[in-house]
Every structure is written in structure tokens, then in C-alpha cells.
Design an enzyme around this catalytic site. Structure first.
Site, mmCIF file in Angstrom:
data_model
loop_
_atom_site.group_PDB
_atom_site.id
_atom_site.type_symbol
_atom_site.label_atom_id
_atom_site.label_comp_id
_atom_site.label_asym_id
_atom_site.label_seq_id
_atom_site.Cartn_x
_atom_site.Cartn_y
_atom_site.Cartn_z
ATOM 1 N N ASP A 113 34.042 18.508 -23.632
ATOM 2 C CA ASP A 113 33.996 17.545 -24.736
ATOM 3 C C ASP A 113 33.021 16.407 -24.460
ATOM 4 O O ASP A 113 32.791 15.560 -25.327
ATOM 5 C CB ASP A 113 35.390 17.025 -25.079
ATOM 6 C CG ASP A 113 36.096 16.336 -23.926
ATOM 7 O OD1 ASP A 113 35.486 16.196 -22.846
ATOM 8 O OD2 ASP A 113 37.260 15.927 -24.103
ATOM 9 N N GLU A 131 43.510 18.212 -20.608
ATOM 10 C CA GLU A 131 43.615 17.055 -19.732
ATOM 11 C C GLU A 131 45.066 16.618 -19.581
ATOM 12 O O GLU A 131 45.872 16.719 -20.515
ATOM 13 C CB GLU A 131 42.812 15.882 -20.300
ATOM 14 C CG GLU A 131 41.315 16.095 -20.288
ATOM 15 C CD GLU A 131 40.546 14.871 -20.755
ATOM 16 O OE1 GLU A 131 39.312 14.961 -20.869
ATOM 17 O OE2 GLU A 131 41.170 13.816 -21.015
ATOM 18 N N ASP A 188 36.804 23.140 -23.519
ATOM 19 C CA ASP A 188 37.738 22.019 -23.642
ATOM 20 C C ASP A 188 38.449 22.040 -24.987
ATOM 21 O O ASP A 188 37.827 22.361 -26.018
ATOM 22 C CB ASP A 188 36.976 20.687 -23.560
ATOM 23 C CG ASP A 188 36.886 20.150 -22.149
ATOM 24 O OD1 ASP A 188 37.601 20.633 -21.266
ATOM 25 O OD2 ASP A 188 36.091 19.214 -21.935
ATOM 26 N N LYS A 208 40.499 24.334 -21.355
ATOM 27 C CA LYS A 208 40.835 23.251 -20.433
ATOM 28 C C LYS A 208 41.556 22.144 -21.186
ATOM 29 O O LYS A 208 41.116 21.730 -22.267
ATOM 30 C CB LYS A 208 39.603 22.687 -19.732
ATOM 31 C CG LYS A 208 39.932 21.543 -18.750
ATOM 32 C CD LYS A 208 38.748 21.196 -17.876
ATOM 33 C CE LYS A 208 37.683 20.429 -18.611
ATOM 34 N NZ LYS A 208 38.150 19.088 -19.088
ATOM 35 N N GLU A 255 38.765 14.952 -11.280
ATOM 36 C CA GLU A 255 37.660 14.061 -11.656
ATOM 37 C C GLU A 255 37.843 12.663 -11.095
ATOM 38 O O GLU A 255 38.876 12.022 -11.308
ATOM 39 C CB GLU A 255 37.494 13.991 -13.176
ATOM 40 C CG GLU A 255 36.336 13.085 -13.596
ATOM 41 C CD GLU A 255 35.928 13.228 -15.043
ATOM 42 O OE1 GLU A 255 35.016 12.500 -15.468
ATOM 43 O OE2 GLU A 255 36.521 14.069 -15.759
#
Length: 263
Positions: free
Chosen positions: A44, A115, A83, A113, A182
Site C-alpha cells: 500500500d 497489518e 497488501d 498481507k 518493520e
């Protein structure tokens, strides 16, 4: 031979590092794939580097699918992961299932993916995995939480480091095939990598991860703002500007197109 989830797992066991990059359109994706990237993420981050937004939040699921379709046409070898954008999966697991299902059906991706590692997200990821959808987790600095976290390094205090570590274990138990770490301390990333059985992919998380990923625009010097953990391997921005300037000057001086001699 196309890369599979099993390859990533085998490479972790063998100590063979995984090289990953992002892509948001066909031409770059084709080059990255041909050059040997193991994993290509339609991240993204394209909201900023391709669409000019200040953060990732404005990106819609339809836009993500549109870009992922273009990328998929250029990828024949790398594992393709996409994402899920902000508010396309956070409401409940039914929403996440529908969004992830659309991505896999419409883009030829081999995974999505998501988050976050909090309890509700772990539950959601578990449901997706049960439905046969491969999921990559993402913890540490999560850009979709920019208004809460900013872009600062995460996990610097003992309590926050322990929270991220427990999230990594919970996501592994939920069935993620890989985990993106990250912008966390290298020591924490190393601890997670040595503890969990699935591959870790780092970005700004030190060298001990099982693999590394960069936003390709950062790698090539095409970003407006360079992250501190992403060195430019080449400055294509300057090279492109020089080339365009040369073309413009040739047009203005009537040296382009070149005059062909009479036949």
C-alpha cells in the site's frame, strides 16, 4: 521455477536469505521478477510513491486490485503478495475474508498481507488461514496506524518490545506463512527470527531477519523522501531528469527528430 510458500520455509531452514521488493505497475514488476526477486509485494506504499498521497490511508481495495492486476502480468517467478488497504479488513473477519478473496480471485496473487498483531487481528488472520488464504503478517511500525504511531521506530522500550515479541508468536500460531518486521530494533528482530518457525522479512529491522524488503522507489532513488534505513542503490530520478532535459533541448533546437538524408 516459480517461488512458493514452501520455498520460503526451506530457505529459512537453510539460512538462504530472501530478497523481496515492492511493485505497483507492470514494467517495473517485469524487470524485478526477471532480475531474480524472490517475493514481490504490491504494497500500500503505492498510495504515496505511485499516487502521490501523504500516507497509505486513502488507498481503496479497488485501486489495490487494479495495480496488483498490472503487476501480476509481469510476474512469472516471484511469489506475489498483495497488501489489504486500510479499512478493507479491520471491521471484522467476514470483511477481511471478502477482501482477501477478491484479491486472490482477481489478481493471481499467492497471498495477502495484513497489518497488526493485536487479538482481534490474530483472530481474523486465523479465520483467513482456515479458509485457505495464505497470509503474511506485519508488525512493528504499521503505516496504516500512522496517526497513532507516526513513522518512529517501534519496540524501543522493554514493554513494547515484549508486546511485539508476543504478537509475533501469536501470529505464527494463527498460521501466517511469513512475518514482516518493520522499523524495530535489530536485537528484537533477531530474537523473533530465532524464536518463530516462519520466515521473517525485515525493513529497517537489522540484518538478522530471514529476508529483506525495500520499497523499490527507495531502492532506485525515485522517492520524494528517503527513509533512513533504505539506501539508494542508484539515483534514477537524476538520470531521468537529465534524459528528459536532453530530449526537450533537442526538440527546441530542432535536432529531434533527426533529419533523414534524401533518398
Amino acid at each position: 521455477m516459480p517461488v512458493t510458500h514452501a520455498h520460503l520455509q526451506t530457505w529459512k531452514q537453510q539460512g538462504r536469505a530472501i530478497a523481496a521488493l515492492t511493485a505497483s505497475e507492470y514494467a517495473i514488476a517485469k524487470i524485478i521478477d526477471r532480475a531474480g526477486a524472490d517475493l514481490i509485494l504490491v504494497g500500500d506504499s503505492l498510495a504515496m510513491v505511485a499516487l502521490g498521497h501523504r500516507n497509505t490511508l486513502p488507498l481503496t481495495l479497488d485501486q489495490m486490485i487494479h495495480h496488483a492486476q498490472a503487476v501480476s502480468r509481469g510476474v512469472t517467478n516471484a511469489l506475489l503478495v498483495v497488501d489489504l488497504p486500510f479499512l478493507s479488513y479491520q471491521v471484522n473477519y467476514e470483511q477481511a475474508l471478502q477482501s482477501a478473496g477478491r484479491v486472490l480471485k482477481e489478481t493471481n496473487a499467492q497471498g495477502v498481507k495484513l497489518e497488526g498483531g493485536y487479538a482481534d487481528m490474530v483472530h481474523t488472520i486465523g479465520k483467513l488461514v482456515q479458509a485457505g488464504i495464505p497470509v503474511m503478517g506485519h508488525i512493528g511500525l504499521t503505516p496504516q496506524s500512522v496517526h497513532q504511531l507516526g513513522y518512529r521506530i517501534q519496540g524501543v522500550t522493554p514493554d513494547m518490545a515484549e508486546k511485539i515479541f508476543l504478537e509475533a508468536k501469536a501470529l505464527t500460531d494463527a498460521g501466517v506463512f511469513a512475518l514482516l518486521l518493520e522499523h524495530i530494533p535489530a536485537e528484537l528482530a533477531e530474537k523473533i527470527t530465532k524464536t518463530i518457525p516462519v520466515p521473517t522479512i525485515g525493513i529497517g529491522a537489522g540484518s538478522a531477519c530471514d529476508g529483506q524488503i525495500l520499497v523499490t522507489h527507495d531502492l532506485l532513488g525515485l522517492s520524494d523522501k528517503q527513509p533512513p534505513f533504505a539506501p539508494k542503490y542508484i539515483d534514477l530520478s537524476e538520470a531521468i531528469a537529465t534524459t528528459v532535459d536532453r530530449y526537450c533541448q533537442d526538440v527546441r533546437h530542432h535536432t529531434f527528430p533527426p533529419v533523414k538524408p534524401p533518398q
